[in-house]
Design a protein around this motif. Structure first.
Motif, PDB file in Angstrom:
ATOM      1  N   GLN A   1      -3.101  12.464   1.822  1.00  9.44           N
ATOM      2  CA  GLN A   1      -4.088  11.446   1.140  1.00  9.44           C
ATOM      3  C   GLN A   1      -4.481  10.085   2.031  1.00  9.44           C
ATOM      4  O   GLN A   1      -3.519   9.785   2.956  1.00  9.44           O
ATOM      5  N   GLU A   2      -5.357   9.282   1.744  1.00 10.13           N
ATOM      6  CA  GLU A   2      -5.527   8.208   2.404  1.00 10.13           C
ATOM      7  C   GLU A   2      -4.552   7.038   1.794  1.00 10.13           C
ATOM      8  O   GLU A   2      -4.235   6.962   0.717  1.00 10.13           O
ATOM      9  N   ARG A   3      -4.494   6.048   2.713  1.00 13.42           N
ATOM     10  CA  ARG A   3      -3.827   5.043   2.334  1.00 13.42           C
ATOM     11  C   ARG A   3      -4.262   4.356   1.007  1.00 13.42           C
ATOM     12  O   ARG A   3      -5.456   3.980   1.316  1.00 13.42           O
ATOM     13  N   GLU A   4      -3.706   3.847   0.182  1.00  9.00           N
ATOM     14  CA  GLU A   4      -4.207   3.303  -1.102  1.00  9.00           C
ATOM     15  C   GLU A   4      -3.562   1.878  -1.356  1.00  9.00           C
ATOM     16  O   GLU A   4      -2.250   1.674  -1.234  1.00  9.00           O
TER      17      GLU A   4
ATOM     18  N   GLN B   1       0.691   5.716   0.873  1.00  8.97           N
ATOM     19  CA  GLN B   1       0.110   6.768   1.185  1.00  8.97           C
ATOM     20  C   GLN B   1       0.870   8.180   1.080  1.00  8.97           C
ATOM     21  O   GLN B   1       2.056   8.283   1.531  1.00  8.97           O
TER      22      GLN B   1
ATOM     23  N   TYR C   1       0.612  -1.005  -0.030  1.00 11.23           N
ATOM     24  CA  TYR C   1       0.023  -0.105   0.016  1.00 11.23           C
ATOM     25  C   TYR C   1       0.718   1.317  -0.107  1.00 11.23           C
ATOM     26  O   TYR C   1       2.041   1.109   0.241  1.00 11.23           O
TER      27      TYR C   1
END
Length: 116
Positions: free
Chosen positions: A43-46, A39, A37
């Motif tokens: 921003q949000e973790r993706e 981040q 993942y």
């Protein structure tokens, strides 16, 4: 004690390549699906990529398909992320995650900065 330790993050120019590693210990590595993942600031973790326990199934986020490759070495309890054709938007802290039937573990992350 479960540990996931990421390494390999650094600064790189656009178009460059990096190889991230995540060394695991304290659990039955081959029984866990492993994922990367990321981040970015603010921003949000993706999700980036995942690989099944035996490595037979790999999944990627659309934006990294054809540029990133996830792999694993079950003898060394390590998962890798080969990144190429890096772009500025790939700049983020990259985390590895282990997911089993009953537990989930995260590493502390490694910083990747893509900048000229």
């Amino acid at each position: 004690q479960v540990r996931l330790v990421e390494s390999g993050g650094t600064g790189v120019q656009p178009g460059g390549s990096l190889r991230l590693s995540c060394a695991a210990s304290g659990f039955a590595f081959s029984e866990y699906a492993m994922s990367w993942y990321r981040q970015a600031p603010g921003q949000e973790r993706e999700f980036v990529a995942s690989i099944s326990g035996r490595g037979s199934t790999r999944t990627y986020q659309d934006s990294v398909k054809g540029r990133f490759i996830i792999s694993r070495d079950n003898e060394k309890d390590t998962v890798f992320l080969e990144m190429s054709s890096l772009k500025s938007e790939d700049t983020a802290v990259y985390f590895c995650k282990a997911r089993g039937d009953w537990a989930e573990y995260w590493g502390q992350g490694t910083q990747v900065t893509v900048s000229s």
